[in-house]
Design an enzyme around this catalytic site. Sequence first.
Site, short mmCIF file in Angstrom:
data_model
loop_
_atom_site.label_atom_id
_atom_site.label_comp_id
_atom_site.label_asym_id
_atom_site.label_seq_id
_atom_site.Cartn_x
_atom_site.Cartn_y
_atom_site.Cartn_z
N HIS A 54 0.85 -1.24 0.10
CA HIS A 54 -0.15 -0.04 0.10
C HIS A 54 0.94 1.27 0.03
O HIS A 54 1.44 1.55 1.05
CB HIS A 54 -1.09 0.12 1.24
CG HIS A 54 -2.14 1.19 1.29
ND1 HIS A 54 -3.00 1.11 0.33
CD2 HIS A 54 -2.05 2.02 1.91
CE1 HIS A 54 -3.80 2.10 0.53
NE2 HIS A 54 -3.29 3.08 1.69
N HIS A 56 0.91 5.21 -1.42
CA HIS A 56 0.57 6.78 -2.36
C HIS A 56 1.78 7.36 -2.35
O HIS A 56 2.27 8.10 -1.68
CB HIS A 56 -0.37 7.56 -1.34
CG HIS A 56 -1.65 6.90 -0.90
ND1 HIS A 56 -2.62 6.34 -1.60
CD2 HIS A 56 -1.96 6.80 0.67
CE1 HIS A 56 -3.56 5.61 -0.76
NE2 HIS A 56 -3.11 5.88 0.58
N GLN A 59 2.86 11.14 -1.73
CA GLN A 59 2.86 11.95 -0.34
C GLN A 59 4.24 11.66 0.38
O GLN A 59 4.66 12.53 1.03
CB GLN A 59 1.79 11.02 0.37
CG GLN A 59 0.66 11.37 0.01
CD GLN A 59 -0.39 10.67 1.05
OE1 GLN A 59 -0.11 10.24 2.04
NE2 GLN A 59 -1.72 10.55 0.74
N TYR A 119 -4.73 7.63 -6.70
CA TYR A 119 -6.07 8.33 -6.79
C TYR A 119 -5.64 9.73 -7.45
O TYR A 119 -6.55 10.44 -7.59
CB TYR A 119 -6.65 8.55 -5.50
CG TYR A 119 -5.98 9.02 -4.10
CD1 TYR A 119 -5.80 10.37 -4.05
CD2 TYR A 119 -5.55 8.10 -3.39
CE1 TYR A 119 -5.25 10.88 -3.03
CE2 TYR A 119 -4.89 8.62 -2.27
CZ TYR A 119 -4.88 9.89 -1.73
OH TYR A 119 -4.23 10.48 -0.98
N HIS A 206 -12.17 3.52 -3.39
CA HIS A 206 -11.23 4.18 -2.03
C HIS A 206 -11.66 3.63 -0.87
O HIS A 206 -10.90 3.43 0.03
CB HIS A 206 -11.23 5.83 -2.57
CG HIS A 206 -10.31 6.33 -1.22
ND1 HIS A 206 -11.37 6.85 -0.16
CD2 HIS A 206 -9.27 7.06 -1.19
CE1 HIS A 206 -10.04 7.57 0.57
NE2 HIS A 206 -9.08 7.33 -0.06
N ARG A 209 -16.60 5.80 2.26
CA ARG A 209 -16.99 7.19 2.26
C ARG A 209 -16.99 7.59 0.92
O ARG A 209 -18.01 8.47 0.52
CB ARG A 209 -15.92 7.81 3.15
CG ARG A 209 -15.97 7.51 4.45
CD ARG A 209 -15.06 8.28 5.25
NE ARG A 209 -13.59 7.91 5.15
CZ ARG A 209 -13.00 8.51 4.37
NH1 ARG A 209 -13.22 9.67 3.92
NH2 ARG A 209 -11.55 8.13 3.96
N HIS A 231 -9.64 1.00 1.30
CA HIS A 231 -9.57 1.60 2.85
C HIS A 231 -10.76 1.31 3.42
O HIS A 231 -11.94 1.36 3.18
CB HIS A 231 -9.36 3.10 2.51
CG HIS A 231 -8.16 3.62 2.29
ND1 HIS A 231 -8.24 4.68 1.36
CD2 HIS A 231 -7.00 3.22 2.39
CE1 HIS A 231 -6.85 4.94 1.15
NE2 HIS A 231 -6.10 4.39 1.86
N GLU A 234 -10.41 2.78 9.05
CA GLU A 234 -9.30 3.56 9.56
C GLU A 234 -9.26 4.29 10.73
O GLU A 234 -8.31 4.31 11.69
CB GLU A 234 -8.71 4.40 8.35
CG GLU A 234 -7.29 4.92 8.87
CD GLU A 234 -6.34 5.57 7.85
OE1 GLU A 234 -5.34 6.08 7.87
OE2 GLU A 234 -7.14 5.73 6.51
N HIS A 268 -5.87 -1.04 6.38
CA HIS A 268 -5.86 -0.60 7.69
C HIS A 268 -6.74 -1.48 8.82
O HIS A 268 -6.33 -2.25 9.48
CB HIS A 268 -6.37 0.88 7.66
CG HIS A 268 -5.42 1.84 7.13
ND1 HIS A 268 -3.96 1.94 7.18
CD2 HIS A 268 -5.76 2.91 6.03
CE1 HIS A 268 -3.69 2.83 6.43
NE2 HIS A 268 -4.74 3.34 5.80
N ASP A 319 2.07 3.39 2.93
CA ASP A 319 1.00 4.17 2.86
C ASP A 319 1.50 5.52 2.58
O ASP A 319 1.98 5.94 1.56
CB ASP A 319 0.45 4.18 4.16
CG ASP A 319 -0.82 4.73 3.87
OD1 ASP A 319 -1.52 5.25 3.10
OD2 ASP A 319 -1.65 4.56 5.10
#
Length: 453
Positions: A54, A56, A59, A119, A206, A209, A231, A234, A268, A319
């Site tokens: 996992h 991203h 970031q 994403y 994703h 939510r 996800h 979390e 998570h 992550d």
Amino acid sequence: MAIFANRALTAAGWVENLRLETSGEQITRLTPGAEAQPGDTRVDTLLPALANLHSHAFQRAMAGMTEYRLAGRDSFWTWRDLMYRFTAQLTPEQVQAIAALVYLEMQEAGYAAVGEFHYLHHQPGGQPYDRLAELSDRIMAAAAETGIGLTHLPVLYSYAGVGEKPLEPGQARFGNDVDRFCTLVDQARGALTAMPSDCRVGIAPHSLRATSPTDLAQVVAAQGQGPIHIHIAEQPKEVAEVQAGIGARPVDWLLANAAVDGNWCLIHATHMTEGETRAMAASGAVAGLCPVTEANLGDGPFNGPTYLCAGGAFGVGSDSNILISLTEELRSLEYSQRLRDLSRNVLVLGEGSVGQTLYCGAASGGAQALSRNAGEIAEGKLADLVAIDSQNPALCALRADQLLDGLVFAAKDHVVTDLWSAGRHQVKDGRHVNRDRIIANYQSAIAGLLSGL
């Protein structure tokens, strides 16, 4: 290609003087008790290399920028607002340069493959690029440059919250409806023709939510023939919102409404009841655990003992990439359990090596989550391999059967000497073979990014 190792951890256990032969991406022959041949790559201790399940990647460039306490109580949600402002600036060239650095760091830390939970799809403001999969192409280019094994996971991100709330301005670069998302995934899968054959494209709704029950069902039916990552649970706020909006806690709802099986990876899964924990383990899905990021964001610890007792599969990922360290992920996972339970040696069933349980469990679960034929050293498996130096001061006092305890709890990633991703020898003598060029490109990209912030 042939590798001669003084010792190796194979599917059959520890062996001495192993000669390992490959053809292309796969291990074709293992000969314990052998002698080295001219031309063999010689290493000290050979292990199956883990997959980082996992990431991203973008970031990584904001690591250290969000460690200043704001007025009031800082949380995951204030961190997310800062992340949105950062993503508004990124160009395709910067995305590629950042991802290449991230993948280099992963390989030098001992990861042979990565699951990129991607994403960031569109231009600033949300307008699609002329080629919808432009930024997915950039991720693939970074993987090709570094040689890492890639499972690319384009993310379906449609809403700002439960109940199909409209996206916020900071989420505009992420957004797709199901039809446009499917087009993006098809383009990404088409780009695999230019990638090594061990690379994969899956999907990543994703979260509950950012999708809806209807959209989730549609996208899984249309595109769910490979890995599916999501996800889940979390944060307590997320659990409460999902329960209020669709009538059940996230894990309970997903297991009741989707055909969750070994193709799924639930990222998570931090806030679960005992019953949810056992049910998730029984589903065959992989728990995607990111202990360093989960600690950094204040998420809380995973319910490890119940999950392992129920036979659950797990793997680890970096992550947010605040710190890319395989050893730190594994020991943080165990230490989070010790701090919560006021105990020691928690994540092992009965008696045995905690380090070996963590390492081998994460190797197996990570390979499953990324749909890689890897996770152990055996004939017919991908040559995802890592060599460590048992004579390093952190390890030299240990027997072979203690080396994984030493690696997880006493060593740092610089004990890694060599790394192969599906037979591609990308780290030699502790350095990635393209290190200088990749770091120079990253530094140039960051200079441009910072000038625009």
